[in-house]
Each structure stands twice: as C-alpha cells, then as structure tokens.
Design a protein around this motif. Structure first.
Motif, PDB file in Angstrom:
ATOM      1  N   ARG A 481     -30.952 -25.962  35.881  1.00  0.00           N
ATOM      2  CA  ARG A 481     -31.377 -25.979  35.500  1.00  0.00           C
ATOM      3  C   ARG A 481     -30.560 -23.868  33.968  1.00  0.00           C
ATOM      4  NH1 ARG A 481     -37.454 -25.173  34.933  1.00  0.00           N
ATOM      5  NH2 ARG A 481     -37.809 -27.301  36.002  1.00  0.00           N
ATOM      6  N   ILE A 482     -30.184 -24.574  32.881  1.00  0.00           N
ATOM      7  CA  ILE A 482     -29.474 -22.949  32.451  1.00  0.00           C
ATOM      8  C   ILE A 482     -30.564 -22.529  31.674  1.00  0.00           C
ATOM      9  CG2 ILE A 482     -27.615 -22.310  30.798  1.00  0.00           C
ATOM     10  CD1 ILE A 482     -26.482 -24.055  33.091  1.00  0.00           C
ATOM     11  N   LEU A 483     -30.440 -21.389  31.953  1.00  0.00           N
ATOM     12  CA  LEU A 483     -31.634 -20.238  31.757  1.00  0.00           C
ATOM     13  C   LEU A 483     -31.599 -19.428  30.871  1.00  0.00           C
ATOM     14  CD1 LEU A 483     -32.901 -19.186  35.161  1.00  0.00           C
ATOM     15  CD2 LEU A 483     -33.574 -21.074  33.269  1.00  0.00           C
ATOM     16  N   ARG A 494     -28.863 -21.653  37.301  1.00  0.00           N
ATOM     17  CA  ARG A 494     -30.124 -22.327  38.377  1.00  0.00           C
ATOM     18  C   ARG A 494     -30.632 -22.878  38.636  1.00  0.00           C
ATOM     19  NH1 ARG A 494     -35.893 -20.281  36.999  1.00  0.00           N
ATOM     20  NH2 ARG A 494     -36.464 -22.769  37.060  1.00  0.00           N
ATOM     21  N   VAL A 495     -29.538 -22.987  40.727  1.00  0.00           N
ATOM     22  CA  VAL A 495     -29.472 -24.139  41.024  1.00  0.00           C
ATOM     23  C   VAL A 495     -30.649 -24.216  42.189  1.00  0.00           C
ATOM     24  CG1 VAL A 495     -28.270 -24.733  43.166  1.00  0.00           C
ATOM     25  CG2 VAL A 495     -27.313 -24.456  40.708  1.00  0.00           C
TER      26      VAL A 495
ATOM     27  N   ASP B 477     -25.812 -23.695  22.424  1.00  0.00           N
ATOM     28  CA  ASP B 477     -26.742 -24.039  23.419  1.00  0.00           C
ATOM     29  C   ASP B 477     -25.821 -25.016  24.616  1.00  0.00           C
ATOM     30  OD1 ASP B 477     -28.891 -23.868  25.605  1.00  0.00           O
ATOM     31  OD2 ASP B 477     -30.043 -24.537  23.967  1.00  0.00           O
ATOM     32  N   TYR B 478     -26.448 -24.591  25.655  1.00  0.00           N
ATOM     33  CA  TYR B 478     -25.126 -25.914  26.707  1.00  0.00           C
ATOM     34  C   TYR B 478     -27.116 -26.309  27.618  1.00  0.00           C
ATOM     35  CZ  TYR B 478     -22.469 -26.249  31.046  1.00  0.00           C
ATOM     36  OH  TYR B 478     -21.638 -26.677  31.997  1.00  0.00           O
ATOM     37  N   LYS B 479     -26.580 -26.930  28.154  1.00  0.00           N
ATOM     38  CA  LYS B 479     -28.241 -28.654  29.082  1.00  0.00           C
ATOM     39  C   LYS B 479     -26.984 -29.055  30.006  1.00  0.00           C
ATOM     40  CE  LYS B 479     -32.058 -28.205  25.556  1.00  0.00           C
ATOM     41  NZ  LYS B 479     -31.264 -29.028  24.007  1.00  0.00           N
ATOM     42  N   VAL B 480     -27.964 -28.964  30.957  1.00  0.00           N
ATOM     43  CA  VAL B 480     -27.215 -29.669  31.862  1.00  0.00           C
ATOM     44  C   VAL B 480     -28.214 -30.354  32.924  1.00  0.00           C
ATOM     45  CG1 VAL B 480     -26.321 -29.645  35.240  1.00  0.00           C
ATOM     46  CG2 VAL B 480     -25.326 -27.858  32.729  1.00  0.00           C
ATOM     47  N   ARG B 481     -27.985 -31.815  32.792  1.00  0.00           N
ATOM     48  CA  ARG B 481     -29.371 -32.876  33.858  1.00  0.00           C
ATOM     49  C   ARG B 481     -28.356 -33.049  34.709  1.00  0.00           C
ATOM     50  NH1 ARG B 481     -33.443 -35.564  30.423  1.00  0.00           N
ATOM     51  NH2 ARG B 481     -33.658 -33.621  28.995  1.00  0.00           N
ATOM     52  N   ILE B 482     -29.087 -33.235  36.509  1.00  0.00           N
ATOM     53  CA  ILE B 482     -28.163 -34.154  36.974  1.00  0.00           C
ATOM     54  C   ILE B 482     -28.252 -35.755  37.302  1.00  0.00           C
ATOM     55  CG2 ILE B 482     -27.075 -34.329  39.396  1.00  0.00           C
ATOM     56  CD1 ILE B 482     -25.907 -31.575  38.208  1.00  0.00           C
TER      57      ILE B 482
END
Lengths: 540, 540
Positions: A481-483, A494-495, B477-482
């Motif tokens: 999650r990018i905070l 946060r991983v 903004d930068y979002k990550v989803r596994i």
C-alpha cells in the motif's frame, strides 16, 4: 462443546444473536478461510459474546468437516456461544437415517444444527423437483431425527418472503412442519435480499400472529437494507437474528453483525451481549477483517475508522462546544472514538491483551508495555500498521521485554538489487545479499521475477546452509500500500508479507520510502520470527 | 441554467431526486474534487436524470464559488437537472441584504438554493448562541430575500429528528417559518444519522399530518440504515429525497443514491428517473467512483460488481434452471449483470461511448472498435484494468485507429535500476535509462528515494532537453495492487500512475510480474499521452 444456549447474556435464550460468518459469510467473493482462520474467527466471535456460531457445512465442504473435528477435539473452547452445524434436509424420497449428509451433521458433534428448508413452492418444484408434501416430510423427518439424537434444531426457511408472497399457505406449512417435528426456531430468510423494512416488518408480525411460532430473521443486503430489515424484524417480534461479521456474504452481502448489535444494543437498549461486550464491537470487527484478509471498511457504521470522524467545516467548531450534539451516540459505547487514530488503539490495555494472546505475560512488566506503546505510536505515525502484522508486533514486544538487543540467528548486513530491462522488453532482477550467520559472513546472489522475489531467493541461499529449517518457510502473500499523507510530501510504502511453514502462518510489516527496502524489512522480520518461535519449541 | 424543476421524469416536480454528492458527499474523508471533477460529476448525474444537483457552497468554499461561475459561464449544460447552491441563513442579528454569504448565493446564479437551518433547540442555543425567535427570523428573512430575488428555495432542517424528539414545538416552528416565507420543501435531516426506519417513518407521517407541508428527507448512514430510512420516509409521504452517489459522505456516509433509486424505481415501481435511465445506474455509479478516485465497492447493492454474482454451491446448479428464482430482480434493469466481468464491460458499445467521451469518433471505425475490444479483453485477462486508466485506454484506442504504429515523440530502449542498502541501513536507488529522442540516443542516470522515483527522474533527465514541455508533467499519485490469481501461481503487479500538468490530470496503468517494470510501463504511457495531447492542441 455441548452448550445449546447462549451463556452470559442477560437475555439468555430469550434472544439469539446468531452469527453465520463462517458459513454464509464465507460465500463472499474473495474470502477463502483456512481451517485455522475459521477457528480464529470463532474465538473472536465467542469473545464478543454472540449466542450461536454457525461453523459451516460438515459433509459438504472438507474444510468445514475438519473445522468441526478440530473444534470437537478441543481446539475450540467456547465461553459464550453454542456451536452450530449447517446442513440440508434428507434428499427427496430417501430415508433420513441413510442420508450421508444428515449423518455428517451428527458426526460433526455440533450440539446445534441449522437445517435449510425450501419454503417457496416454485423452488420446491423447480429446484428440488418434488412436491410440497414430500418437502414437508423431508423437513419433519430430518428435524425429528436430529432432535431424537440429542441436537437442538433451528430451521432456515429459505426464500421465505418471496415464497410467502407467492403462496402463503405453502410457506406457513413449511414452518409448521419444522416446528411440529421439534425445531426450536423457524428462521424467515430473505434469501434473494429484495425486501424493504416496512413490508418485511408487516410480514414478520403477520407470520407470528398466524403461527404463534418462535421466529428468526436472516437478511441479505441486495436492497442495502439488510441491517434495517433485521432490526425491523426484531421490532416486529423476531427473537433470533442471523448476521455475518462486517456484512460478509455473497452478492451484496448479509446483515452486518456489528451494525445490528449497535442498533439493538445501543439504540434500542436491548442487552443482546454479555455486559460490557458492546464496547468490543470495533476491535472484533477489525480483527475479523484481518482474518478475512480484507481491508476494514473505513466508513462502516459504528465500527469504521471514520464512523465518528468529522470533516464538515460547518460542524468542526461547534463540535468542540458539545460533542454529544454532533454524534448519534458516544463512540466509546461500541469501542470506537470520535477519531480513532491507529496510534490511539495501541494503548497499554490493548497491548497487554495482545501480548497475552501471543503468549507473552506483560502484566508484571509495565516498563516494557510503556516502551512498546511509545515505539508503536512512533512507528504508526510513520505509516507502520500492526493491526494486520502480529508477528512484527510480537518481535517488537519481545524486543521491549529483552534487557539487551534481541538475539537473532543471523545479522543483516547489506544488499544490492539490479534490475535490467533490455530493448526487447526482457526484464531481469538480480539480488545480492550479505549476512552474518553462524559466525561467518555470507554473500549470495539470486535472480527472481521481481526485486522482492530476487531478494527473498538470495537471502535464503545465504542462510539455508546454516539454518536448514528456514527451507520450510515460504512467502504466502505479499501486499503493498502506498501511503500518501499530504499532497507534495513523499509517499511511503507499506508492505505486508505473509509467511507460512506448513504449521503456522504469520504476517510481518515493513515501511520505507523505497518499496524494496520496505519489503526487505518485512521479509527479514518474517525469518527472525520463525527463528525465535523455533528456538522456543525446540530449545536445543 | 434557469431550470427550477426536474425535466424529463414522468413524475415531474411531484417527486424530487435531489443529489448532494458535490456538497455533502464531498465531506467524505479521502474525497478532494477539483472544479473539473465537480463539473464531470454534475454531467454524469444529469445524464442519469436526477432532478436536482447541489453543486456546493458558493462563498464559503473557493472551489465551489468557481464551480458555479464556470457552470454559469456555459461549462455545464444540464438536460434534466436544476442546479442548486447550498448556503446558510443570515447571521444572528444581521441584515439579510448585507450578509456576504447570502449575496454569494445570489452571485452563484444557481436558480435553486438549499438553506440549512437549525431545528434542534439545543443547537440553536449552544452553536448559534441565539434564541428560537431569532432563528426563525433568520430563516424567514433569508428565504423571503432569495424568493424575492427569483430563486426557488428548499430548507434543510438540520438535526430535525433529534430536535423533534427533544422539543417538537420548536422543530415544527422552524419548518413553518421556512414554508411561510416561501420555501417549497422542508427537508427533515437525520444529521447525526441515528434513526431507524420504523420510528423515522412514524415521525415523517406525523410531521406531514401536523403541518401539511411538502416534506423531504436527508439521511446519514450511522446506523447503516440511511437507504432504508430514505425509502421508509418516501413511503410515509416524503416527496423529495436527498442522496449522494455511492453513499459518499462524512462518517459512515449518506444514503446511496443508486440503492435508493433501485429501491424506489425497481422495487416500488416509482418512475423517479426519465424513462430508460434506471439501466444507467451501474455505469454512472462506477464513473463517479472513478472521478472520486475511490475503488468501486464491489459488494454495493444493485450496482456492485458482485451484486448479482453467485458463489454459493447450494445455488449454483439451481441458478441454471431458473435465474429469476435466485435474483431479487433482473440485473439488466439497473444496468448490471448476473456476473459483470471486467472484460464483458469492455463491450463494443461501451468502448464507442468511451471513445466519444475522449473525443475519438469510432462510429465509422468498426474495425478499430473490434480490435480494441479484443486487445482490452486480452490485457484484462492478464490483470490490466482500464476502468481507472482513461489515458492508457485512449492510447490503446488511438493505436487501434492508427494505420501503423502510433507515432510517439520518443522511443524507449532500456533501463537499469540499482538499489544499494549499506550495513548502516542507508538505501540508495539509482536508475539509468536509454531512450531515442529527436533522432538521438540519450542515456541519463538519476537517483531517487525508490526505484520508481529514480526511473522517473532519469527518464525526464533524458527527455527534457529535447521535449522541454515534459517539465510541467508531475507524478500526482501512484497506486500498487498485487494480483494473486491462484495460490501457487506467480502474482502480477498492477500499477496506476496519476499525472498532472497544471491543466489536466490523467491516469495510466502498467502490469507486470516485476513491480518496477509495471511502473515503467505506466510512467511511459503517461508521458506519451501528454505528448499526443500536446501535439493536438499545438499542432506546431
């Protein structure tokens, strides 16, 4: 495990809080409970004081069969709740004592059984392909058989509201067949979830007037009215309410246990839980979201992180004058806060409780608790979150309890990760780690399909020759999650790393501006945790 | 922009669907609409056919003032809805025609105004610090002044239900002051959100019986009953219902517009929208989630991705026999599906619609549409998602429309990222990129606080000397989803990058097993998109 009535609630058996998170809630897309998860869910629900916990469908689902076996073998000691197995009636034209699905209900050793029964004539005819007489015989036979075998039986009248609208006589006959055979409660189910509260309340009232039976309610949320429908049914005379934690369930979900309890307990003043337990709603809701591996709904009624948070400029100044005028209730009643900061949740009491849960006795160590509270607050202010990372929290608590630095089986030194993308789009990740282990300095290099994968592989390569038991540890899940705090400031990452070794699963957390470093921190915590646990169980 | 009544609904002015997403919905934590966002939200709501769109609070919030200015200047052409400005009554002891906040309402040029008024004596005394007489005078003066200036006025009776329970006479006097002065609708607000449907319906019925006024309803969701309360109020006689898209709002949120419309339109058969518009609920809900930058709630009633999805083994076989028996309604009525697969959403019609929205006329290019549908399905099967990445979708559509490969201002060659963590915990990220630009091969190296940051910096360093306009583009903004498909298989990572250049914001997507490569794909798309857009607006 032979309790058939709720224990510890002022209302006793007069009112049933019946949780079906483990059965109907597990139908939610995205939920896949392990048996260990199911046991953990049941313990949380029991700690809240619900009256009944429906654990699953033994015989139909292997995990559920195993859950009941392990529960009966002593892995589940319930203080408040009675354990319930769910199943269906005997098959059309079959004998009840020869029906393997019915036998599985007995074999589950659950003291209470909920049977699902069709109450809509259209379903009886098109899905069961039988007639109303045989349907009623199936219900009566199965209820009687289970009661004769010492079980308490409830009957879920599936599709009741649609069935009652279509053919009320059949629907009522189904209820009466169940009750005459010995079912204690007939549960009116809005299986398709299409009801609205005013009509639903009228129907419940009418059914009770016409049958005189003890009636329960089970609502799905397809009109976004499951909570309202459940409460309206109780106001109309239902004395048994079936819910799921956080409203988990298929399609739009079920009635949210926490909102229903908030409404019944705090709004209508019904003592539906053991004394003091309403204040556990928020904690249990978040814990169950963790176990389900779903992000808690920040805007959930009563228990959401934002449920009592104010942003409106119109209110902000006035709230300071008199907070009571701007909240529908005191948030503390349900264990929430005007603004539950994550840091505020890490109070002394909850850390002690958490420690006890993890097997660490902190009651005589106020210094360690104080240190841990400070450290958690400090870390959470920088984006760490221990809500979902028990293993990292345990390491932190152990660190605070240790007089010196915690002894670890290896020391981390440094790493280098190289990612190469060639012009043809081919990407290679290579990691080199340096660690101190067994008195030596080890260096190892490995490839992976991404930087974290490569680091994980290199770390194992360096450690396994010295610590062969690490081989059993594998990375089960990885969340990022990018905070972003404020526009313009640097985001941190946060991983969460979930690991398992065939016996246990544990989760660790890492936070850093650099996603790879955040992952590294969580990966290392995961291996250190395993090492400490191992030292305890095999002190050699 | 002078419409004061809903257009195109069979019920005309007899029933008001009043949306306050842009005012009360914007109070939700995490929502921060730009003025452009607000205009886009209003257009979506108007396309759905709601009767009133409350745009904000001119005078109090600069963005809202600008929204009304731009709307009045012609940027917002509404087909169905009347535009509403929200504001408060004159201050205690002041003159209405000298109150700048009231003037701002007139200056907004909105044809309809909603005034918020206190109806709970405790709030009048403790927050306003005045008495009931002056409070009623403030309401009457302000309503009359606005009506005299040609505005239609509604009055939101804040904290009505709590106030009515505490001191019914004061609460009713407030309603009557508003109505006598010319307010068309008095809106009963459950501001603290503590109501339950049966009681709320009784109160609404009683208020209508005692006053004979036209009554509206505004519910907050603190008991998880906002939708049920709104519907119950309508059934009790309210003819004006205030909602927000997806229930956005502070604390637990407001009544969800889409669930309320589903319940009124599909369940109770009220023609609350123009003909055929109920089938737009799902589309508009998702579009508004995108604009708000929030993930759509997959389990939302009526419009959620899972709202009509079945997982239960008990049902699965029976559903094939007769789907109607297992859904509370036909999902198509609200534009949803038994199983809306992401890939299925990328049908020809929706891509053409999307193209039109993006300014690409695909109506004469069935070949390009067919190609794009295939490509989207293929990519979505591998974890791509275009729902929130308009810019990447536009590039894909343009690629399909181009005869050859799309001409881009630079060609990507390769990169190398090196991450070094020293023994003291210091981490350095360094990226080197190679690109072809302006006929030359450029190589540039830069550092960053993480791999993506470093890549972004290096890419700009290589390109900006040739393409100086890239300097205005920044990563917003930068979002990550596994994405984990099945246990045991490799996860892929989906990255969403939001970019802005001071005029516009756009989002691109990248998917890869390697998180850095996924980020690189999204970053590159972002710059290519900017380049194409720029070429169009300045063809030099």
């Amino acid at each position: 495990m032979t309790r058939t009535k709720p224990a510890g609630t002022p209302l006793g058996d007069d009112f049933h809080v019946f949780d079906t998170t483990l059965r109907d809630g597990a139908q939610r897309e995205g939920i896949a409970y392990s048996v260990t998860d199911k046991l953990a869910v049941a313990r949380q629900l029991d700690s809240l004081g619900v009256g009944f916990i429906e654990g699953g469908w033994p015989g139909a689902l292997p995990k559920d069969t195993e859950f009941f076996q392990r529960a009966a073998a002593g892995e589940l000691a319930l203080e408040h709740a009675a354990l319930v197995a769910f199943g269906s009636t005997r098959r059309p034209g079959a004998k009840v004592d020869e029906d393997p699905q019915v036998s599985a209900l007995l074999e589950s050793r659950a003291p209470v059984v909920t049977l699902v029964a069709k109450s809509d004539r259209r379903h009886i005819e098109s899905a069961l392909r039988t007639d109303v007489d045989e349907n009623c015989a199936m219900i009566a036979d199965t209820v009687k058989y289970l009661v004769d075998n010492g079980r308490r039986v409830f009957v879920d009248a599936e599709h009741f509201f649609d069935g009652y609208a279509f053919d009320p006589e059949t629907a009522l006959r189904v209820l009466e067949s169940a009750a005459s055979a010995g079912a204690d409660v007939v549960v009116l189910c809005d299986t398709n979830g299409g009801q609205l509260p005013l009509q639903l309340a009228d129907t419940v009232r009418e059914v009770i007037a016409r049958t005189g039976l003890r009636v329960g309610i089970h609502c799905q949320d397809d009109t976004s009215c499951a909570v309202a429908n459940s409460v309206a049914a109780v106001q109309a005379g239902a004395t048994h309410v079936q819910c799921t934690a956080n409203g988990y369930g298929e399609r739009a979900g079920n009635a949210d246990l926490f909102a229903v309890l908030g409404n019944l307990g705090a709004k209508l003043g019904m003592p539906v839980l053991p004394e003091g337990k309403l204040a556990e709603l928020t904690r249990v809701s978040h814990a169950l979201a963790e176990i389900a591996n779903l992000a808690p709904d920040t805007h959930q009624a009563y228990v959401g992180h934002s449920a009592f948070a104010h942003k409106a400029g119109l209110h902000a100044s006035a709230i300071k004058v008199d907070p009571e005028l701007y909240n529908h209730m005191d948030p503390a009643e349900v264990g929430n806060d005007m603004r539950v900061l994550v840091t505020e949740m890490a109070g002394r009491a909850s850390l002690e409780l958490k420690g006890a849960e993890l097997g660490l006795d902190l009651s005589q160590r106020p210094d360690a608790v104080g240190g841990a509270v400070r450290r958690v607050k400090e870390l959470e202010a920088h984006g760490w979150s221990f809500e979902a990372a028990d293993a990292s929290l345990e390491l932190l608590l152990r660190q605070e309890m240790a007089d010196d630095a915690l002894e670890t089986p290896f020391e981390l030194d440094s790493y280098r990760v190289v990612l190469d993308r060639s012009a043809d789009g081919h990407v290679v990740a290579e990691a080199t780690v340096r660690v101190g282990v067994g008195g030596e300095r080890e260096i190892a290099t490995a490839e992976g399909n991404g930087p974290v994968n490569a680091l994980d592989a290199a770390l194992r390569k360096a450690l396994v020759p010295h610590l062969p038991w690490l081989e059993s540890v594998e990375l089960a899940d990885y969340k990022v999650r990018i905070l972003v705090d404020e526009p313009g400031t640097d985001a941190v990452t946060r991983v969460l790393v979930e690991s398992r070794d065939g016996e246990q699963e544990w989760t660790t957390v890492g936070v850093h501006a650099n996603i790879v470093e955040a992952s590294w921190l969580a990966l290392c915590d995961a291996l250190i945790y395993k090492a400490l646990r191992r030292n305890e169980s095999c002190p050699s």
